[in-house]
Scaffold this motif. Structure first.
Motif: not given
Ligand code: FAD
Lengths: 314, 248
Positions: A250, A252, A270-273, A284, A286-291, B223, B225-229, B247
């Motif tokens: 993970l 960040f 593996k997982t990118k925020v 964004f 290249a990421a898995d979760y974005g804020i 990758k 798709d990204i999940t937006m929060i 994770v």
């Protein structure tokens, strides 16, 4: 014939990268109908390696690391056990020793391997994770370096036989005089989680929340290149193509734009925020979760929520 | 002190990486080549020794004529002479063996290579070279001081650094830390002009068989798709990280 795993151990205990090397060696030995043997430095009890498929451990004890003496010891073990493949990790010590063994035994050294061989070639990361090469070995002995956190750790309980093995001394004039490691901190190489921050943090005085987030997650802290170039954070935290590679579970990225050189070094995670004010920031993609948000608002809230989550789940 | 800096000619860090001929070759179309960043830190440290104590600096590269631009740049930065071994590099073993054959009688005191080239990431040329020449070796070297033939150096280890003592002749695998980014030199006009008249020797390779061959290439999976929060729904992020990505 055998597959020999070089296992460093960390003051007697085994790191995840050690177990990954053991797992890989065991799988390769099984596929080729040979034995998986480990040459283990500085561990009295090698039984944990049996859990990962190692059936024989050759135990060496040393006062301190010395590359040429380690290399010479590996060479003797390789010959004695008629190993056709030597497996090692991507640690600083492994990358120091492997070329010396390769030169001495005329063996191909294939680093950054990410999976078991397929149709006679080893898949390995090249172009700083922007490509994968499928590499064939032309020598009798191959030295395979495993990219961290790629093959993974696989249990395969096996009876393990433990035997003492002699260290081969060396006449090398290169000697360690001291080591400095931050004992209270998790290293980027060994961390499951890495919290990394960039120029978006505006100044070194704002890193308190980054360190707190890392602490809550049991994570290592890292930074982008300009942040270390400006002296906001130590160079040891610089990650990316010209810094340390990151291959954690993970990652960040906080206030980091996601320049191609940064992504090259961290994309194996593996997982990118991503937390960034700019919805157009390249990270964004290249990421898995974005804020999309201001780190100065999001990070403190995230720390509080993670604390609550941790106390509920512990 | 006689210093040799090994220069690898690599795609600029911003390059898009593509492959051609049924994925058997790296596609250099529209790719800009530069001095490998790890080697540039090493060259800059060599220049520091030159300025401080009058060391001489040779640079060497294995490659076809296209690598001469990087060698000329190194000369413009301040190296004294360049050597090119005229063959397309295969694996790290053959590159190190070719270099060793050319320089074995040249008595360099210090050989600086990069900890790895950023193209094939082999990371083996300095170590193999040290072994072939019987030199001392320090990899991932982040600091280097030389007094007479006594060496004090540092290398990167997990979570910190190791301080080492060593002696010349020595090969290092260098990286950032040898010098910092701000120390890197951009060649000036005078440097570029004088570089034109500095020697650049082209040597025929002895022909070393490679121990490993990159048969084909491909690219990592792109990758999903990204999940937006939303920034005010951080519980959702924690939920995803715990239940989907597993994770935390
Ligand atoms: C040869 C070479 C090698 C390089 N190697 C590396 C390397 O190894 N590693 C590396 O990292 N870089 C490397 N770089 C540099 C790279 O090109 C980028 O310049 C660098 O990664 C940018 O760092 P950054 O993302 O921290 O800063 P910036 O690009 O300035 O991005 C800052 C980001 O923070 C965001 N932001 C601003 N305020 C906030 C806020 N309050 N909250 C949230 N987000 C905010 C902005 O929207 C922006 O996206 C290299 C460059 C070269 C030429």
């Amino acid at each position: 014939m055998s597959v020999l795993a070089f296992i460093e151990s960390n003051n007697g205990s085994f790191k995840k990268s050690d177990l990954e090397v053991a797992s890989y060696a065991a799988a390769l030995a099984a596929a080729t109908n040979t034995e998986a043997i480990a040459l283990v430095f500085n561990s009295d009890d090698c039984s944990p390696l049996g859990t990962y498929g190692i059936s024989k451990a050759l135990k060496v004890s040393t006062e301190q690391f010395n590359a040429s003496s380690y290399a010479a010891t590996i060479e003797v073990a390789t010959t004695q056990e008629a190993a056709t493949v030597l497996i090692c990790s991507s640690s600083s010590n492994s990358k120091y020793i492997a070329p010396l063994v390769a030169a001495s035994l005329k063996a191909a050294y294939v680093p950054n391997v990410i999976a078991l061989p397929e149709s006679g070639t080893y898949p390995r990361n090249v172009f700083s994770n922007k490509g994968i090469a499928h590499t064939k070995v032309n020598s009798e002995l191959s030295i395979i370096g495993i990219a961290p956190n790629t093959y993974g750790v696989h249990e395969n309980p096996t009876q393990i036989n433990q035997i003492d093995f002699n260290l081969v001394s060396s006449s090398s004039k290169t000697q360690s005089t001291s080591t400095e490691t931050a004992s209270d901190k998790i290293s980027i190489a060994d961390a499951d989680i890495v919290v990394s921050a960039g120029r978006g943090l505006k100044g070194p005085e704002n890193w308190g929340m980054i360190e707190e987030l890392a602490q809550v997650l049991g994570a290592a802290t890292a930074c982008s290149k300009p942040v270390s170039d400006m002296g906001w954070r130590p160079h040891s935290e610089h990650v990316g193509q010209t810094g340390k590679p990151v291959s954690c579970n993970l990652y960040f990225a906080i206030g980091i734009s996601g320049a191609i050189q940064h992504l090259a070094g961290v994309s194996a995670s593996k997982t990118k925020v991503v937390i960034n004010t700019d919805p157009e920031a390249p990270f964004f993609k290249a990421a898995d979760y974005g804020i999309v948000g201001d780190a100065f608002e999001v990070v403190p809230q995230l720390i509080e929520k993670l604390k609550a989550f941790k106390s509920e789940n512990s | 002190m006689k210093i040799l800096v090994c220069i690898s000619n690599v795609p600029d860090t911003t390059s898009k990486i593509n492959f051609k001929d049924n994925n058997t070759q790296f596609d250099t179309t529209a790719v800009q080549f530069v001095i490998n960043p790890n080697d540039e830190f090493g060259l800059t440290r060599a220049m520091w020794f030159k300025e401080k104590s009058g060391a001489s600096i040779d640079v060497i590269s294995v490659g076809d004529a296209s690598v001469e631009a990087s060698l000329r740049k190194a000369l413009a930065i301040g190296a004294d002479a360049a050597i090119r071994i005229d063959t397309i590099p295969k694996d790290g073993f053959s590159v190190a063996t070719e270099i060793a054959a050319v320089i074995k009688d040249k008595n360099y005191d210090l050989i600086i290579a990069g900890r790895e080239s950023i193209d094939y990431n082999g990371g083996m040329v300095p170590g193999i070279l040290a072994h072939l020449l019987g030199y001392e070796f320090i990899n991932k070297c982040t600091a280097l001081e030389v007094e007479g033939s006594t060496v004090k150096a540092e290398r990167e280890i997990e979570g910190g650094k190791e301080v080492l003592s060593s002696s010349l002749p020595l090969v290092i695998g260098g990286q950032k830390g040898l010098v910092e980014e701000k120390d890197l030199k951009i060649p000036n006009m005078r440097g570029i002009m004088t570089a034109r008249s500095k020697p650049l020797e082209v040597i025929t390779p002895q022909g070393t068989a490679e121990l490993s061959t990159d048969v084909t290439f491909d690219k990592p999976e792109t990758k999903s798709d990204i999940t937006m929060i939303p920034a005010d729904q951080l519980d959702l992020l924690i939920n995803h990280l715990h239940n989907d990505a597993k994770v935390i």
